[in-house]
Every structure is written in structure tokens, then in C-alpha cells.
Scaffold this active site. Structure first.
Site, mmCIF file in Angstrom:
data_model
loop_
_atom_site.group_PDB
_atom_site.id
_atom_site.type_symbol
_atom_site.label_atom_id
_atom_site.label_comp_id
_atom_site.label_asym_id
_atom_site.label_seq_id
_atom_site.Cartn_x
_atom_site.Cartn_y
_atom_site.Cartn_z
ATOM 1 C CB SER A 256 41.383 45.740 39.406
ATOM 2 O OG SER A 256 42.025 45.599 38.155
ATOM 3 C CE LYS A 257 40.021 39.848 43.097
ATOM 4 N NZ LYS A 257 39.326 40.050 44.315
ATOM 5 N NE ARG A 258 38.290 40.878 36.281
ATOM 6 C CZ ARG A 258 37.566 40.313 37.230
ATOM 7 N NH1 ARG A 258 37.881 39.825 37.754
ATOM 8 N NH2 ARG A 258 36.415 40.253 37.637
#
Ligand code: GLU
Length: 509
Positions: A256-258
């Protein structure tokens, strides 16, 4: 494989955001498999969801995959005998095929209203019943259904699903997969506006384009029973399926981009080499017969075998990728290194974009490099406290950075004017002076509170790098104790979205 029945594979991205590293990973495996088998690799743009599709995002996908050197034999840009390769240009085909299934009794018009479906859902939640459509319209006699359709009654087309038993299909990597039909919903194939859903368009296209092998991510396994059934309904032979394991963050959650940069173009702009990235992505689910970790694309393609694909949750580790990249750089002779560095960012065309920003501010060339260093960096080094300026406290700064990330992700076009409009909009919503709002952003993007013009800098840095720098800033703030926790973040997002939808002021505090 015979000459008359060659291997045909495809990558079918939906152009709804920044091209994702997962797309490059799936494309790489398709490409290696196809090269090994001597077939054709097709790029198809799945833009049936017209509300979310943007042409900029399609262009970015082509740019990103080209940078990865994953060349396709047929696609929207190069054409080919099975075109068009953009689903939005094939709508009539899907409608015809959907109606064909209705004629044959495999699908039916469903006239249920949104209100009925909401009520049904509420009842299912109350009684803890299986969620999903209950087949209410399946029993309408075909004659009556035809009459209602002819009278213009609003409807969708749904596929019939067997009431019991299970769907059994073979996955080329996972073996036999069995999924109970009771867990498969009566999928809408054609929406009320006549547009197809992914499932119908995907199957129709894979068949009409002669796709023999569908290599895709494991998140599509649960959709495969619908696809297998559609092939059966149409009387077509299904392709072979192979579902590759999803890339994961180091904590094993879905990439995930987080937690990791997920935009392909970020890796280009941060100075990674496509061959190192391909090598690393290849290792995610494949091992060479001789156990080598460093291999070229051609070496991968020459030995590729689906039987060697492994299913363990592959962890995408940024540090490991950087080490790989370093090994590639060290193996280059200096001339090659110079060429590659030049084509990366040390080239006149980039300087010609940067120089107008510095020209009014320098007296000598010796000021050039220090002043523009942030264009050539990935993570910037500034004291985290610099992000917190007098007027905005740490937590609010974190929330503003987060909101800016959402706003930037939403935009398709990437020009300084568009970026400026985003920040003016944010300042108005927040009832902050633009100058005050921008202070932490100057630090996050350029590393200093005073710098070259911010919006132009962001345009030149590119959207993926800007998003990454905002993420670095959020991490720096988290290190100072200013974190937005999961639940709070969801709340912030919901309230913010609602404020946007109502064009209302939204003040983070
Ligand atoms: N459009 C789908 C996606 O965005 C394609 C899935 C498939 O390969 O069937 O991933």
C-alpha cells in the site's frame, strides 16, 4: 502450442490513478512467459468505468510500462488485428454479448430499485444472512421481462449463478481451486446505462482477442468462477488462469502506498534503473533454476517456467531494491553510468525547465547546484521540527499533508496551474492564508521554508515524487509524535470527502 494457436497474453490495467508497481510486476511475468513461449503480449485498457477513467492516467500507464521496457505487441498506441484495444471503444460488442446471454436464458433483466436493494441489504445484515442480490427478478417470465424492457423500464442485466454445488477450475500455479456457488453473487453484466461491468467486458475481450493465458493478481481469484461460467454460457473455451501472489509490505499487509511508494514513475524519478526494478520484481515470485539473484530480463525470459513461480507472500522491501539498484550501478562502466545518469535527470531538457526558476535568483553559477539540489534528491534531509511553523501545530500539519495527498491523487492533469488551484482551494476551505498554508509544504517538497517557486517545482518533480515527499514529511512528523491513527484517518477522510461534496469549509484542527 502450434503456429496456428500461439500463446497470447495480456495486461489489462484500468487507468484510474498513478500506474501501480503491481501492474509492472504482473506485466513483467506476462511478458517473460510470452517471450519464453514465443507468443504475443497485448496491452488492453480497461476503461469501462467512465466516471473514474482519465486519459492522463492512460498515458502515464503507457509511459511507465515503456520505461520498464515491457514492450507490447498490440495495444491502443500500436494497434493490431484485434483492436480497438481500449474498452470504451468496444461498448457495442459488450451490449450485444450481454443481450445474447439474456436470449439464451443465462442472464436476465433485473428491475429492482436502489431502494429495494438497500432494504434487502439491511435485512441481510439484521438476519446475518449471506449478503448479495437475492435473485428476485430471476423468476419473472421472459415474456413479461421483454415487455417491461421494451416499455423502457430501468433495469440492469444480471447473470444466473447455480444455486448449489461449486465451481472447480484449474489454476496453472495453484492447481485445482474450488469455490462454492453460494458465495458467488449474481453479477451485474450490463448496467442500467447499458455499459458493461468489468466481468463481462473482460471475458468478451479475452475471448475475442484470442487470449490463451490469463496471468493476473490473486485478488481476481474470487471473480474467476463468474468468468469461468461466462465462458461456459457463451460456449467458449476458457483461457488458462494463473494467479500470481500479491506484493506485500514488510509487515505482510497488501502493498500500500502508505507503507511503500507504489507509483512506477516514482522509481524512475528517484533514480532507480528499470532493469534493477524488473530484476527485483522478478524475484518476488520466481527463482532462477541456478538460484542466481541477479539476472537480466533476457535471462529471466529464457528460463521462465510457470512451474517455478512461488506462492509465498512476496515482500517488496525498498531497502533491498535500493541495494539491488546499487549493484547494477556498480557493475556499469563509467561511460554507461554517465549516459544513464544524463538520461535520468542530468540533461539539458530538465535544466531548461529548472533554470527559469533560478535565473532571477542567482549571481553566479556556483549557486546553481545548492539551490536546485532538491530536484535531484529522493528523501530530503531537514529537521522534522522545520515542518511545524508558528501558525499551524504538528497534528494539524499532518492532517493538511494528508489532505494534500488526497487532493493530488485525485487530480489527473499535472501542471503548476492545477497544483496552484489545489492549494488555493485548500486554503479557502481551511480559511488559512495561502502563504501560511504553504509553509510546511515548502519544507516537505524543497527541504527549506524559503525556496524556488513551489508549484513550478512540484510540476517538475512530478506527481509521484511529490506524493512521496509528502509521505516522508508525514513520517517525519510521526517521529515527533504527530500521527493520525487508522480510525482517526478514516474519520478525517469521510468528513473531508463530505465537506468537498457539499463545497463546504473544512477546517482541520
Ligand atoms: N482491469 C483489471 C485490473 O485493473 C484487470 C484484471 C484482469 O487481469 O483480469 O487489474
Amino acid at each position: 502450442m502450434t503456429a496456428s494457436n500461439p500463446i497470447r497474453t495480456r495486461i489489462a490495467p484500468s487507468p484510474t490513478g498513478a500506474p501501480h508497481i503491481g501492474t509492472a510486476y504482473i506485466a513483467l511475468f506476462n511478458y517473460a512467459f510470452t517471450k519464453r513461449m514465443g507468443g504475443q503480449f497485448i496491452l488492453r485498457i480497461e476503461d469501462t468505468d467512465q466516471t473514474r477513467y482519465t486519459r492522463e492516467s492512460e498515458n502515464a500507464i503507457l509511459e511507465a510500462l515503456r520505461w520498464m521496457r515491457l514492450a507490447w505487441d498490440e495495444g491502443p498506441d500500436v494497434g493490431g488485428p484485434f483492436g480497438p484495444y481500449r474498452q470504451s471503444e468496444r461498448f457495442a460488442m459488450y451490449r450485444d454479448h450481454g443481450l445474447r446471454l439474456v436470449e439464451a436464458g443465462h442472464a436476465y433483466p433485473c428491475f429492482c430499485t436502489g431502494a429495494r436493494l438497500v432494504k434487502l441489504r439491511e435485512e441481510q445484515v439484521k438476519t446475518k444472512a449471506n449478503p448479495g442480490y437475492d435473485g428476485h427478478c430471476e423468476s419473472i417470465p421472459p415474456e413479461e421481462a421483454r415487455r417491461r424492457v421494451a416499455a423502457g423500464e430501468l433495469h440492469v442485466v444480471r447473470m444466473k449463478i447455480p444455486a448449489d454445488g461449486e465451481c472447480v477450475f484449474r489454476d496453472r500455479i495453484r492447481g485445482e481451486i474450488k469455490i462454492a456457488w453460494t458465495g458467488v453473487d449474481r453479477q451485474v453484466l450490463l448496467k442500467s446505462d447499458g455499459y458493461p461491468t468489468y466481468h463481462l467486458a473482460n471475458v468478451v475481450d479475452d475471448h475475442l482477442m484470442g487470449i490463451t493465458h490469463v496471468l493476473r493478481g490473486e485478488e481476481w481469484i474470487s471473480s474467476t468462477p463468474k468468468h469461468v461460467l461466462l465462458y461456459k454460457y457463451f460456449g467458449w473455451e476458457a483461457p488458462e488462469f494463473a494467479h500470481l501472489p500479491l506484493l506485500r509490505n514488510p509487515d505482510k499487509s497488501k502493498l500500500s502506498k502508505r507503507k511503500n511508494p507504489t507509483g512506477i514513475l516514482y522509481y524512475r524519478d528517484a533514480g532507480y534503473l528499470p532493469e534493477a526494478l524488473n530484476n527485483y520484481l522478478g524475484l518476488m515470485a520466481y527463482s532462477m533454476p541456478d538460484g542466481r539473484e541477479i539476472f537480466s530480463f533476457d535471462e529471466l525470459a529464457a528460463t521462465f517456467d510457470l512451474d517455478r513461480v512461488s506462492l509465498g507472500g512476496p515482500v517488496f522491501d525498498l531497502q533491498k531494491l535500493a541495494n539491488f539498484n546499487g549493484q547494477y550501478l556498480r557493475r556499469m562502466d563509467v561511460r554507461a553510468l554517465a549516459d544513464r545518469a544524463t538520461s535520468w535527470k542530468l540533461n539539458p531538457s530538465l535544466w531548461q525547465r529548472i533554470l527559469p526558476l533560478v535565473q532571477p535568483r542567482i549571481n553566479t553559477f556556483s549557486e546553481l547546484v545548492p539551490m536546485t539540489a532538491y530536484f535531484f534528491a529522493d528523501q530530503l534531509h531537514y529537521p522534522p521540527a522545520a515542518l511545524i511553523t508558528g501558525d499551524i501545530d504538528g497534528l494539524r500539519t499532518a492532517r493538511l499533508l494528508k489532505i494534500a495527498q488526497w487532493e493530488i491523487e485525485k487530480t489527473a492533469a499535472w501542471t503548476s496551474e492545477v497544483i496552484k488551484a489545489i492549494f488555493i482551494g485548500m486554503a479557502e476551505k481551511e480559511t488559512l492564508k495561502l502563504k501560511t498554508l504553504l509553509m510546511p509544504f515548502f519544507v516537505a517538497i524543497t527541504g527549506a521554508p524559503v525556496s524556488l517557486p513551489l508549484f513550478e517545482s512540484m510540476e517538475i518533480l512530478g506527481k509521484d515524487m511529490v506524493l512521496r515527499r509528502l509521505q516522508y514529511a508525514l513520517e517525519a512528523l510521526a517521529g515527533q509524535g504527530f500521527t493520525i491513527k487508522g480510525k482517526e484517518l478514516k474519520q478525517l477522510e469521510a468528513v473531508y470527502e463530505a465537506a468537498c461534496a457539499a463545497s463546504k469549509t473544512f477546517i482541520t484542527s
